[in-house]
Design a protein around this motif. Structure first.
Motif, mmCIF file in Angstrom:
data_model
loop_
_atom_site.group_PDB
_atom_site.id
_atom_site.type_symbol
_atom_site.label_atom_id
_atom_site.label_comp_id
_atom_site.label_asym_id
_atom_site.label_seq_id
_atom_site.Cartn_x
_atom_site.Cartn_y
_atom_site.Cartn_z
ATOM 1 N N GLN A 109 27.470 40.981 5.406
ATOM 2 C CA GLN A 109 28.094 42.430 4.932
ATOM 3 C C GLN A 109 29.024 43.196 4.708
ATOM 4 O O GLN A 109 29.620 43.599 5.247
ATOM 5 C CB GLN A 109 27.644 43.575 6.476
ATOM 6 N N LYS A 110 30.097 42.077 3.892
ATOM 7 C CA LYS A 110 31.455 42.278 4.322
ATOM 8 C C LYS A 110 31.291 41.848 2.581
ATOM 9 O O LYS A 110 30.837 42.106 2.513
ATOM 10 C CB LYS A 110 31.988 41.089 4.671
ATOM 11 N N ALA A 111 31.933 40.795 2.297
ATOM 12 C CA ALA A 111 32.517 40.725 0.542
ATOM 13 C C ALA A 111 31.469 40.470 -0.106
ATOM 14 O O ALA A 111 31.031 40.170 -1.018
ATOM 15 C CB ALA A 111 33.169 39.704 0.639
ATOM 16 N N LEU A 112 30.332 39.550 0.862
ATOM 17 C CA LEU A 112 28.836 39.844 0.288
ATOM 18 C C LEU A 112 27.418 40.910 -0.818
ATOM 19 O O LEU A 112 26.778 40.963 -0.846
ATOM 20 C CB LEU A 112 27.618 38.093 0.706
ATOM 21 N N ASN A 113 28.686 42.319 0.265
ATOM 22 C CA ASN A 113 27.964 43.041 -0.674
ATOM 23 C C ASN A 113 26.629 43.390 -0.401
ATOM 24 O O ASN A 113 25.734 44.667 -0.363
ATOM 25 C CB ASN A 113 27.218 42.984 -1.742
ATOM 26 N N ALA A 114 25.862 42.815 0.904
ATOM 27 C CA ALA A 114 24.358 43.083 1.289
ATOM 28 C C ALA A 114 24.524 43.613 2.476
ATOM 29 O O ALA A 114 25.186 43.547 3.154
ATOM 30 C CB ALA A 114 23.660 41.704 2.184
ATOM 31 N N PRO A 115 23.063 44.100 2.699
ATOM 32 C CA PRO A 115 23.328 45.346 4.298
ATOM 33 C C PRO A 115 23.453 44.071 5.336
ATOM 34 O O PRO A 115 24.066 43.314 5.518
ATOM 35 C CB PRO A 115 22.195 45.541 4.857
ATOM 36 N N PRO A 116 24.357 44.749 7.113
ATOM 37 C CA PRO A 116 24.440 43.685 7.856
ATOM 38 C C PRO A 116 22.775 43.318 8.096
ATOM 39 O O PRO A 116 21.510 43.683 8.142
ATOM 40 C CB PRO A 116 25.017 44.355 9.008
ATOM 41 N N GLY A 117 22.654 41.927 9.339
ATOM 42 C CA GLY A 117 21.299 41.506 9.342
ATOM 43 C C GLY A 117 20.666 39.640 8.786
ATOM 44 O O GLY A 117 19.786 39.810 9.314
ATOM 45 N N THR A 118 21.646 39.751 7.829
ATOM 46 C CA THR A 118 21.521 37.816 8.181
ATOM 47 C C THR A 118 22.648 37.316 8.331
ATOM 48 O O THR A 118 23.361 37.522 7.590
ATOM 49 C CB THR A 118 20.876 38.038 5.637
ATOM 50 N N ALA A 119 22.746 35.385 7.934
ATOM 51 C CA ALA A 119 23.968 35.243 8.253
ATOM 52 C C ALA A 119 23.884 33.309 7.453
ATOM 53 O O ALA A 119 22.635 32.410 8.474
ATOM 54 C CB ALA A 119 24.011 34.888 9.353
ATOM 55 N N PRO A 120 24.246 33.904 6.314
ATOM 56 C CA PRO A 120 24.018 32.192 5.389
ATOM 57 C C PRO A 120 24.979 30.749 6.737
ATOM 58 O O PRO A 120 25.781 31.379 7.571
ATOM 59 C CB PRO A 120 25.216 32.317 4.296
#
Length: 409
Positions: free
Chosen positions: A224-235
């Protein structure tokens, strides 16, 4: 026919009783349409999401075990490998926020009674120390005040003293706005037979980080930060050293959901030919994550790092032109994605934040954990990372400083 009528009457009576047992009426709020305001999310995350990623998340749901879903998951793995700059086979995305990846890393690589060393210079080290403590590890900490950083000499001394199986360091300490140096730390951990775990939730894509080159054993981030996506997934990614420790445990990890023996199969990372059901992943979240990694690949990591740095420096100058002081004095240690401003004398930081939200629809936040009452945090990440948005943030700040009451003493 008499029996049919009797059965119908009995069924009707059951339905009537079932209906009459509903004593709580539908809530009024649920009978109104959903309304969500547009806000400029210039805090430490989540960030505003570009239309392309919102559209990806709105695509039709498919089964989480469909062939097409496996292909999307494989794309995500390759995208994470690029973002992390790693060739690690054991690379995947957790179904949850960055905390999920944080717990996954600790739960899988540490067993009860083992020594863990945690560097604390903000809130994230505090969290990892508590997680490790809860699962029965012997936790040792190195502590600095927010904004402080650890030298390689200090780290090596602590590694020699405590002989940990895992050392934790936050690369992007968003509660203080610090980008912690990681060069040479991996070599120290290797020398002391210790796994090097790094949190890059606030820094990945915004500040240079090279997993393989910097010898990081376990690296994770959030969507949800510099990756632009909504919160809820974590590489997250584990190298071979981490996998060897993880898959040669004496006892199973405390969490079934986060057990990497299951997750490695779910992501097609083990030697089995078939993927078995473990849990239902966030299908729409994975669509959005895949698209966010595609945007990063199209832009290029180095271009993303450069953009975040240029916009951050533009913002830093604007903040100083307003007469405000940056919390992290050393430019080289500032986190490009999250800038921290020392709370100006005489102002109530909560009033400043409330004014900007009310009059400009701009979100900034105060500190977190140890930095509460010390800083105001401004985040310009991913889609929000532009000089246009920096100007918008500066305008809101200037207006708040002008209109909020300043107290003496």
């Amino acid at each position: 026919s008499f029996l049919i009528l009797k059965r119908s009457a009995t069924l009707g009576l059951r339905i009537q009783r079932a209906m009459s047992s509903v004593n709580i009426p539908p809530p009024e709020c649920m009978l109104r349409p959903l309304e969500v305001p547009y806000r400029y999310l210039f805090g430490p995350g989540p960030s505003n999401v570009p239309p392309r990623i919102l559209a990806a998340g709105a695509r039709p749901i498919i089964g989480h075990l469909h062939t097409e879903m496996y292909e999307i998951m494989n794309d995500i793995k390759r995208g994470i490998q690029y973002a992390f700059q790693t060739n690690n086979h054991m690379t995947l995305a957790m179904s949850g926020s960055g905390h999920t990846a944080m717990e996954c890393a600790v739960f899988n690589t540490v067993e009860p009674g083992e020594s863990v060393l945690v560097s604390i210079n903000g809130v994230w080290g505090e969290r990892v120390a508590e997680i490790a403590e809860r699962m029965g590890a012997k936790v040792h900490t190195m502590v600095k005040s927010p904004g402080g950083y650890f030298t390689t000499e200090e780290i090596e001394k602590a590694l020699a003293k405590h002989k940990p199986v895992l050392f934790f360091l936050t690369h992007g300490e968003s509660s203080a706005g610090l980008a912690h140096p990681v060069d040479n730390v991996g070599d120290l951990c290797l020398r002391h037979n210790c796994l090097f775990l790094v949190d890059s939730v606030a820094s990945l894509g915004a500040s240079p980080l090279l997993m393989d080159q910097q010898k990081i054993d376990i690296l994770y981030t959030g969507s949800q930060k510099a990756l632009n996506a909504p919160p809820g997934t974590a590489p997250i990614s584990f190298n071979e050293r981490a996998c060897h420790k993880m898959f040669n445990r004496k006892i199973k990890p405390v969490s079934y959901l986060l057990d990497m023996t299951h997750l490695s199969n779910y992501w097609g990372n083990d030697s089995k030919s078939a993927r078995e059901y473990h849990h239902t992943g966030p299908v729409s979240g994975f669509f959005a994550l895949r698209e966010s990694l595609a945007i990063l690949a199209e832009k290029g990591l180095e271009n993303s790092w450069r953009q975040h740095r240029e916009v951050a420096e533009y913002l830093w100058k604007g903040i100083e032109d307003l007469g405000l002081k940056l919390f992290i004095k050393d430019k080289d240690l500032r986190l490009p994605s999250v800038t921290t401003i020392a709370i100006p004398d005489g102002y109530d930081w909560k009033e400043l934040l409330a004014y900007m939200m009310k009059h400009h629809q701009v979100e900034m936040t105060g500190g977190l954990g140890p930095s509460i009452g010390m800083v105001i945090r401004v985040g310009l990440m991913g889609y929000n990372c532009s000089k246009f948005n920096a100007d918008k943030a500066l305008t809101a700040l200037a207006d708040a400083l002008k209109h909020c009451p300043k107290r003496r003493g």
